[in-house]
Design a protein around this motif. Sequence first.
Motif, PDB file in Angstrom:
ATOM      1  N   ARG A 251      62.572  82.847   7.437  1.00 59.41           N
ATOM      2  CA  ARG A 251      62.147  81.474   7.125  1.00 59.41           C
ATOM      3  C   ARG A 251      60.641  81.411   6.913  1.00 59.41           C
ATOM      4  O   ARG A 251      60.150  80.742   5.997  1.00 59.41           O
ATOM      5  N   ARG A 252      59.903  82.130   7.742  1.00 54.39           N
ATOM      6  CA  ARG A 252      58.436  82.195   7.592  1.00 54.39           C
ATOM      7  C   ARG A 252      58.069  82.862   6.260  1.00 54.39           C
ATOM      8  O   ARG A 252      57.194  82.390   5.534  1.00 54.39           O
ATOM      9  N   PHE A 253      58.755  83.961   5.961  1.00 61.03           N
ATOM     10  CA  PHE A 253      58.515  84.697   4.714  1.00 61.03           C
ATOM     11  C   PHE A 253      58.779  83.805   3.498  1.00 61.03           C
ATOM     12  O   PHE A 253      57.978  83.755   2.560  1.00 61.03           O
ATOM     13  N   LYS A 254      59.886  83.088   3.527  1.00 62.49           N
ATOM     14  CA  LYS A 254      60.238  82.227   2.392  1.00 62.49           C
ATOM     15  C   LYS A 254      59.223  81.090   2.231  1.00 62.49           C
ATOM     16  O   LYS A 254      58.738  80.824   1.121  1.00 62.49           O
ATOM     17  N   ALA A 255      58.891  80.436   3.333  1.00 61.78           N
ATOM     18  CA  ALA A 255      57.940  79.320   3.272  1.00 61.78           C
ATOM     19  C   ALA A 255      56.596  79.772   2.719  1.00 61.78           C
ATOM     20  O   ALA A 255      56.007  79.112   1.848  1.00 61.78           O
ATOM     21  N   ARG A 256      56.123  80.919   3.180  1.00 57.82           N
ATOM     22  CA  ARG A 256      54.821  81.437   2.720  1.00 57.82           C
ATOM     23  C   ARG A 256      54.879  81.850   1.256  1.00 57.82           C
ATOM     24  O   ARG A 256      53.940  81.591   0.492  1.00 57.82           O
ATOM     25  N   SER A 257      55.973  82.483   0.845  1.00 58.25           N
ATOM     26  CA  SER A 257      56.123  82.890  -0.558  1.00 58.25           C
ATOM     27  C   SER A 257      56.090  81.678  -1.472  1.00 58.25           C
ATOM     28  O   SER A 257      55.412  81.679  -2.518  1.00 58.25           O
ATOM     29  N   LEU A 258      56.819  80.619  -1.095  1.00 56.74           N
ATOM     30  CA  LEU A 258      56.874  79.421  -1.943  1.00 56.74           C
ATOM     31  C   LEU A 258      55.536  78.688  -1.960  1.00 56.74           C
ATOM     32  O   LEU A 258      55.145  78.108  -2.979  1.00 56.74           O
ATOM     33  N   GLU A 259      54.798  78.723  -0.841  1.00 55.24           N
ATOM     34  CA  GLU A 259      53.432  78.167  -0.807  1.00 55.24           C
ATOM     35  C   GLU A 259      52.559  78.858  -1.849  1.00 55.24           C
ATOM     36  O   GLU A 259      51.819  78.210  -2.603  1.00 55.24           O
ATOM     37  N   LEU A 260      52.633  80.186  -1.872  1.00 50.41           N
ATOM     38  CA  LEU A 260      51.812  80.967  -2.805  1.00 50.41           C
ATOM     39  C   LEU A 260      52.211  80.690  -4.252  1.00 50.41           C
ATOM     40  O   LEU A 260      51.347  80.564  -5.127  1.00 50.41           O
ATOM     41  N   VAL A 261      53.525  80.599  -4.506  1.00 51.43           N
ATOM     42  CA  VAL A 261      53.999  80.310  -5.869  1.00 51.43           C
ATOM     43  C   VAL A 261      53.509  78.932  -6.305  1.00 51.43           C
ATOM     44  O   VAL A 261      53.028  78.741  -7.433  1.00 51.43           O
ATOM     45  N   THR A 262      53.608  77.945  -5.418  1.00 48.70           N
ATOM     46  CA  THR A 262      53.164  76.580  -5.724  1.00 48.70           C
ATOM     47  C   THR A 262      51.662  76.546  -6.012  1.00 48.70           C
ATOM     48  O   THR A 262      51.192  75.786  -6.862  1.00 48.70           O
ATOM     49  N   ALA A 263      50.921  77.414  -5.327  1.00 45.48           N
ATOM     50  CA  ALA A 263      49.466  77.477  -5.527  1.00 45.48           C
ATOM     51  C   ALA A 263      49.092  78.255  -6.792  1.00 45.48           C
ATOM     52  O   ALA A 263      47.909  78.423  -7.101  1.00 45.48           O
ATOM     53  N   GLY A 264      50.111  78.755  -7.504  1.00 47.41           N
ATOM     54  CA  GLY A 264      49.847  79.430  -8.773  1.00 47.41           C
ATOM     55  C   GLY A 264      49.860  80.943  -8.712  1.00 47.41           C
ATOM     56  O   GLY A 264      49.574  81.611  -9.714  1.00 47.41           O
ATOM     57  N   ALA A 265      50.161  81.495  -7.547  1.00 43.18           N
ATOM     58  CA  ALA A 265      50.201  82.961  -7.431  1.00 43.18           C
ATOM     59  C   ALA A 265      51.387  83.520  -8.209  1.00 43.18           C
ATOM     60  O   ALA A 265      52.455  82.923  -8.257  1.00 43.18           O
ATOM     61  N   ARG A 266      51.165  84.666  -8.834  1.00 45.47           N
ATOM     62  CA  ARG A 266      52.246  85.331  -9.560  1.00 45.47           C
ATOM     63  C   ARG A 266      52.808  86.466  -8.706  1.00 45.47           C
ATOM     64  O   ARG A 266      52.227  86.850  -7.708  1.00 45.47           O
ATOM     65  N   ASN A 267      53.912  87.010  -9.162  1.00 44.55           N
ATOM     66  CA  ASN A 267      54.530  88.160  -8.483  1.00 44.55           C
ATOM     67  C   ASN A 267      54.956  87.874  -7.045  1.00 44.55           C
ATOM     68  O   ASN A 267      54.812  88.724  -6.171  1.00 44.55           O
ATOM     69  N   PHE A 268      55.442  86.672  -6.818  1.00 49.99           N
ATOM     70  CA  PHE A 268      56.097  86.358  -5.553  1.00 49.99           C
ATOM     71  C   PHE A 268      57.443  85.733  -5.886  1.00 49.99           C
ATOM     72  O   PHE A 268      57.652  85.219  -6.982  1.00 49.99           O
ATOM     73  N   ILE A 269      58.366  85.787  -4.933  1.00 53.23           N
ATOM     74  CA  ILE A 269      59.708  85.263  -5.201  1.00 53.23           C
ATOM     75  C   ILE A 269      59.663  83.744  -5.272  1.00 53.23           C
ATOM     76  O   ILE A 269      59.111  83.085  -4.386  1.00 53.23           O
ATOM     77  N   SER A 270      60.241  83.210  -6.329  1.00 48.34           N
ATOM     78  CA  SER A 270      60.293  81.758  -6.529  1.00 48.34           C
ATOM     79  C   SER A 270      61.496  81.173  -5.798  1.00 48.34           C
ATOM     80  O   SER A 270      62.343  81.898  -5.271  1.00 48.34           O
ATOM     81  N   ASP A 271      61.581  79.853  -5.806  1.00 47.38           N
ATOM     82  CA  ASP A 271      62.727  79.179  -5.183  1.00 47.38           C
ATOM     83  C   ASP A 271      64.029  79.640  -5.834  1.00 47.38           C
ATOM     84  O   ASP A 271      65.029  79.888  -5.147  1.00 47.38           O
ATOM     85  N   GLU A 272      63.998  79.794  -7.144  1.00 48.30           N
ATOM     86  CA  GLU A 272      65.188  80.274  -7.860  1.00 48.30           C
ATOM     87  C   GLU A 272      65.537  81.701  -7.430  1.00 48.30           C
ATOM     88  O   GLU A 272      66.707  82.051  -7.273  1.00 48.30           O
TER      89      GLU A 272
END
Length: 360
Positions: free
Chosen positions: A130-151
């Motif tokens: 859950r921590r991993f997913k939340a942090r990954s989606l934070e980074l994606v929302t902030a514009g970071a590339r190469n992280f797992i998206s919600d999809e």
Amino acid sequence: MGCGGAFSHLILTAIAIAIAIPLAACDTPPVVFVFGDSNSDTGGLASGLGFIINLPNGRTFFRRSTGRLSDGRLVIDLLCQSLNASLLVPYLDALSGTSFTNGANFAVVGSSTLPKYVPFSLNIQLMQFRRFKARSLELVTAGARNFISDEGFRNALYLIDIGQNDLADSFAKNLSYAQVIKKIPSFITEIENAVKNLHNEGARKFWVHNTGPLGCLPKILALAQKKDLDSLGCLSSYNSAARLFNEALLHLSQKLRSELKDSTLVYVDIYGIKHDLITNAAKYGFSNPLMVCCGFGGPPYNFDVRVTCGQPGYQVCDEGARYVSWDGIHHTEAANTWIASKILSMAYSTPRTPFDFFRH
């Protein structure tokens, strides 16, 4: 990298044939998350606790120790390779240099479903996810590339392979057979909670392994006080407990399929695969199915708890030797490759589903 010679090539060919749908037909890159114990740990114990896992672990494929308890690849490695995907990195590996675009491995040696808040129980692995997913989606929302998206999280495969240590630890505490059996529903409840929690996080594609024939593990055989051996030389009570656990897990899988109608949940009979391998070892080109390749003490099990694989004084079989057991608990790469080919055949899956189903 060495791949174990001609036999390994034949098995890998079988793995390739076993994939029902060609890779070219896949729409999305594979993302896999793994929750489990040492059967699937690709280095979590080493990176999480700094635990040293020495050569000859890793000698066959990696030519170095990677934190896996085997001479080479684990079943999860071979399943990932069947998808043409890179091998999964442990969630806790701080120096991996990966952004985990193909998923993450939360499995750690020694993990069980209970007790719930002891590292790295199934519940702790879920909290980490859950921590991993939340942090990954934070980074994606902030514009970071190469992280797992919600999809990416939604389309991923969630593989659960745990329970062996719950049973083994219960027996190790000198509980009676009846007392061990009584604990099984609480183990199953933790797996049910894990699936439902992942479903609440958006997971829809699950792959659940049952547990293998515990009573055929050389370490268990060497240390057991009571030798209630069956015709194969395995401990009847331990295997009976494993079968009852698996029956309960199969029942849970059926229940979850009816409750989570928007999901696919595949139950895989690892017990049936491993029991067949031990029963028909000679037929499949293996020898000494109850004897350890890397250990100490000689026949019948070559296991001594004071001199385990990689510790001073250990002895190891030749690289080309066809052993099933690597160190008394874990399998050789040759055995893992055979097991992976059976998983990919779909013959042991309920419902019969190709491993790469989640990519379409």
